[in-house]
Design a protein around this motif. Structure first.
Motif, mmCIF file in Angstrom:
data_model
loop_
_atom_site.group_PDB
_atom_site.id
_atom_site.type_symbol
_atom_site.label_atom_id
_atom_site.label_comp_id
_atom_site.label_asym_id
_atom_site.label_seq_id
_atom_site.Cartn_x
_atom_site.Cartn_y
_atom_site.Cartn_z
ATOM 1 N N ALA A 13 0.817 -1.218 0.000
ATOM 2 C CA ALA A 13 0.000 0.000 0.000
ATOM 3 C C ALA A 13 0.848 1.265 0.000
ATOM 4 O O ALA A 13 0.475 2.271 -0.606
ATOM 5 C CB ALA A 13 -0.936 -0.010 1.210
ATOM 6 N N CYS A 14 2.008 1.224 0.623
ATOM 7 C CA CYS A 14 2.860 2.408 0.687
ATOM 8 C C CYS A 14 3.517 2.724 -0.654
ATOM 9 O O CYS A 14 4.043 3.835 -0.840
ATOM 10 C CB CYS A 14 3.924 2.238 1.767
ATOM 11 N N ARG A 15 3.487 1.756 -1.593
ATOM 12 C CA ARG A 15 4.116 1.977 -2.899
ATOM 13 C C ARG A 15 3.089 2.070 -4.032
ATOM 14 O O ARG A 15 3.476 2.156 -5.202
ATOM 15 C CB ARG A 15 5.103 0.843 -3.195
ATOM 16 N N LEU A 16 1.820 2.056 -3.686
ATOM 17 C CA LEU A 16 0.742 2.131 -4.666
ATOM 18 C C LEU A 16 -0.036 3.430 -4.481
ATOM 19 O O LEU A 16 0.064 4.068 -3.437
ATOM 20 C CB LEU A 16 -0.200 0.934 -4.482
ATOM 21 N N PRO A 17 -0.841 3.818 -5.480
ATOM 22 C CA PRO A 17 -1.777 4.922 -5.235
ATOM 23 C C PRO A 17 -2.675 4.561 -4.059
ATOM 24 O O PRO A 17 -2.840 3.376 -3.733
ATOM 25 C CB PRO A 17 -2.573 4.990 -6.541
ATOM 26 N N PRO A 18 -3.275 5.538 -3.393
ATOM 27 C CA PRO A 18 -4.152 5.234 -2.254
ATOM 28 C C PRO A 18 -5.206 4.199 -2.633
ATOM 29 O O PRO A 18 -5.902 4.336 -3.642
ATOM 30 C CB PRO A 18 -4.786 6.593 -1.942
ATOM 31 N N LEU A 19 -5.284 3.143 -1.827
ATOM 32 C CA LEU A 19 -6.156 2.023 -2.147
ATOM 33 C C LEU A 19 -7.535 2.198 -1.523
ATOM 34 O O LEU A 19 -7.654 2.547 -0.351
ATOM 35 C CB LEU A 19 -5.536 0.709 -1.654
ATOM 36 N N ASP A 20 -8.555 1.903 -2.308
ATOM 37 C CA ASP A 20 -9.907 1.821 -1.773
ATOM 38 C C ASP A 20 -10.181 0.436 -1.202
ATOM 39 O O ASP A 20 -10.946 0.287 -0.251
ATOM 40 C CB ASP A 20 -10.927 2.120 -2.879
ATOM 41 N N ILE A 21 -9.533 -0.580 -1.802
ATOM 42 C CA ILE A 21 -9.680 -1.955 -1.331
ATOM 43 C C ILE A 21 -8.275 -2.554 -1.261
ATOM 44 O O ILE A 21 -7.629 -2.784 -2.291
ATOM 45 C CB ILE A 21 -10.567 -2.797 -2.271
ATOM 46 N N ALA A 22 -7.786 -2.784 -0.061
ATOM 47 C CA ALA A 22 -6.468 -3.392 0.146
ATOM 48 C C ALA A 22 -6.650 -4.896 0.341
ATOM 49 O O ALA A 22 -7.389 -5.317 1.232
ATOM 50 C CB ALA A 22 -5.780 -2.776 1.355
ATOM 51 N N VAL A 23 -5.999 -5.689 -0.504
ATOM 52 C CA VAL A 23 -6.255 -7.130 -0.522
ATOM 53 C C VAL A 23 -5.031 -7.929 -0.107
ATOM 54 O O VAL A 23 -3.890 -7.474 -0.212
ATOM 55 C CB VAL A 23 -6.735 -7.592 -1.911
ATOM 56 N N ARG A 24 -5.329 -9.147 0.344
ATOM 57 C CA ARG A 24 -4.294 -10.106 0.720
ATOM 58 C C ARG A 24 -4.581 -11.435 0.022
ATOM 59 O O ARG A 24 -5.684 -11.650 -0.492
ATOM 60 C CB ARG A 24 -4.261 -10.287 2.239
ATOM 61 N N ASP A 25 -3.587 -12.281 0.032
ATOM 62 C CA ASP A 25 -3.734 -13.596 -0.588
ATOM 63 C C ASP A 25 -4.984 -14.303 -0.074
ATOM 64 O O ASP A 25 -5.231 -14.352 1.136
ATOM 65 C CB ASP A 25 -2.497 -14.444 -0.279
ATOM 66 N N GLY A 26 -5.776 -14.805 -1.011
ATOM 67 C CA GLY A 26 -6.983 -15.528 -0.632
ATOM 68 C C GLY A 26 -8.232 -14.692 -0.536
ATOM 69 O O GLY A 26 -9.337 -15.241 -0.409
ATOM 70 N N ASP A 27 -8.081 -13.373 -0.599
ATOM 71 C CA ASP A 27 -9.268 -12.513 -0.554
ATOM 72 C C ASP A 27 -10.097 -12.679 -1.827
ATOM 73 O O ASP A 27 -9.587 -13.088 -2.880
ATOM 74 C CB ASP A 27 -8.859 -11.041 -0.404
ATOM 75 N N VAL A 28 -11.360 -12.328 -1.724
ATOM 76 C CA VAL A 28 -12.274 -12.339 -2.858
ATOM 77 C C VAL A 28 -12.875 -10.940 -2.989
ATOM 78 O O VAL A 28 -13.350 -10.366 -2.004
ATOM 79 C CB VAL A 28 -13.388 -13.391 -2.684
ATOM 80 N N VAL A 29 -12.822 -10.399 -4.205
ATOM 81 C CA VAL A 29 -13.329 -9.055 -4.464
ATOM 82 C C VAL A 29 -14.550 -9.158 -5.366
ATOM 83 O O VAL A 29 -14.445 -9.636 -6.498
ATOM 84 C CB VAL A 29 -12.255 -8.175 -5.139
ATOM 85 N N PRO A 30 -15.731 -8.738 -4.917
ATOM 86 C CA PRO A 30 -16.906 -8.771 -5.784
ATOM 87 C C PRO A 30 -16.756 -7.788 -6.948
ATOM 88 O O PRO A 30 -16.326 -6.652 -6.771
ATOM 89 C CB PRO A 30 -18.045 -8.349 -4.863
ATOM 90 N N PHE A 31 -17.114 -8.268 -8.137
ATOM 91 C CA PHE A 31 -17.107 -7.431 -9.338
ATOM 92 C C PHE A 31 -18.342 -7.823 -10.142
ATOM 93 O O PHE A 31 -18.329 -8.798 -10.881
ATOM 94 C CB PHE A 31 -15.822 -7.659 -10.132
ATOM 95 N N GLY A 32 -19.436 -7.085 -9.947
ATOM 96 C CA GLY A 32 -20.704 -7.507 -10.512
ATOM 97 C C GLY A 32 -21.068 -8.868 -9.940
ATOM 98 O O GLY A 32 -21.053 -9.079 -8.732
ATOM 99 N N ALA A 33 -21.377 -9.805 -10.829
ATOM 100 C CA ALA A 33 -21.677 -11.177 -10.402
ATOM 101 C C ALA A 33 -20.420 -12.004 -10.196
ATOM 102 O O ALA A 33 -20.495 -13.148 -9.740
ATOM 103 C CB ALA A 33 -22.577 -11.849 -11.437
#
Length: 243
Positions: A85-105
């Motif tokens: 996160a410190c090397r990326l643009p400001p994150l709205d969703i910070a993820v880790r291995d194994g996370d699931v991010v909803p994207f529509g269905a």
């Protein structure tokens, strides 16, 4: 009827691809690794002017440079690795291995794939299926080990290899032609490598992308994915660095 995501490779910079994933004019839209604003805005606007999410695989400038501008223009949320996160643009969703991010269905799966960088992640879209793997895996190649070790890269490639063979690999660069020369050097008698070299040369002669490519094709042709152990992968990576 089975829903089919639309996946577009958008050439940017000198040899990068940003990947535009959408579900038709009224469905959600995402951009993976945006680094040049103008061509991406053109693609988004042509598809209806919607961008909901931006997925970042790693922190290198040629994968993130336009993320903030696209967020401001379209209101998209930026997804990236919490550890970086410190090397990326400001994150709205910070993820880790194994996370699931909803994207529509869709339920986008986050897979940690360090090696090229220490915090690199890949995003697996089960509908497709498709993997957006940044600079971890290229067609017939893999990323340079800037921050990781051969063991890191070997483990990351094993995780990718565990996905279904029909998975479309959406890589961050158009490096296939040079990688193909090295693969032919490593495995000159492999008919699958020979056939892929011919295919790649024909595509590039017509100015066409060589990506996405199926995991099954890479299993047959990619010397790094085919490496049986860490030592072999490390030796091949060193050899490729000076090939």
């Amino acid at each position: 009827m089975t829903r089919q995501l639309l996946i577009e490779a958008i050439p940017i910079l000198s040899d990068n691809y940003a990947w535009f994933v959408h579900d038709g004019p009224s469905g959600p839209a995402a951009m993976i690794d945006p680094a040049e604003e103008a061509p991406l805005v053109a693609a988004i606007d042509e598809a209806g002017g919607r961008l909901d999410m931006i997925f970042l695989t790693h922190h290198h400038t040629d994968h993130i440079a336009a993320a903030q501008a696209l967020r401001q223009r379209y209101g998209a949320r930026i997804v990236g690795a919490a550890v970086d996160a410190c090397r990326l643009p400001p994150l709205d969703i910070a993820v880790r291995d194994g996370d699931v991010v909803p994207f529509g269905a869709e339920q986008v799966q986050v897979i940690a794939t360090p090696g090229h960088t220490s915090g690199e992640v890949s995003y697996y879209f089960p509908t497709g299926p498709a993997l957006f793997c940044g600079d971890t895996l290229f067609s017939m190649g893999c990323g340079r080990l800037f921050e990781g070790t051969p063991a890191d890269m070997f483990a990351s490639l094993r995780r990718i290899d565990a996905l279904p063979g029909g998975t479309l690999l959406c890589c961050g660069h158009e490096y296939t032609q040079s990688n193909a020369r090295f693969a032919l050097h490593v495995d000159p008698a492999n008919p699958a490598v020979q056939a892929r070299v011919r295919e790649v040369d024909a595509l590039r002669a017509r100015g066409l992308p060589t990506l996405p490519v199926s995991l099954d094709v890479e299993r047959a042709t990619n010397p790094f994915l085919r490496a049986p152990d860490v030592a072999t992968l490390g030796r091949l990576r060193k050899e490729k660095d000076s090939f």
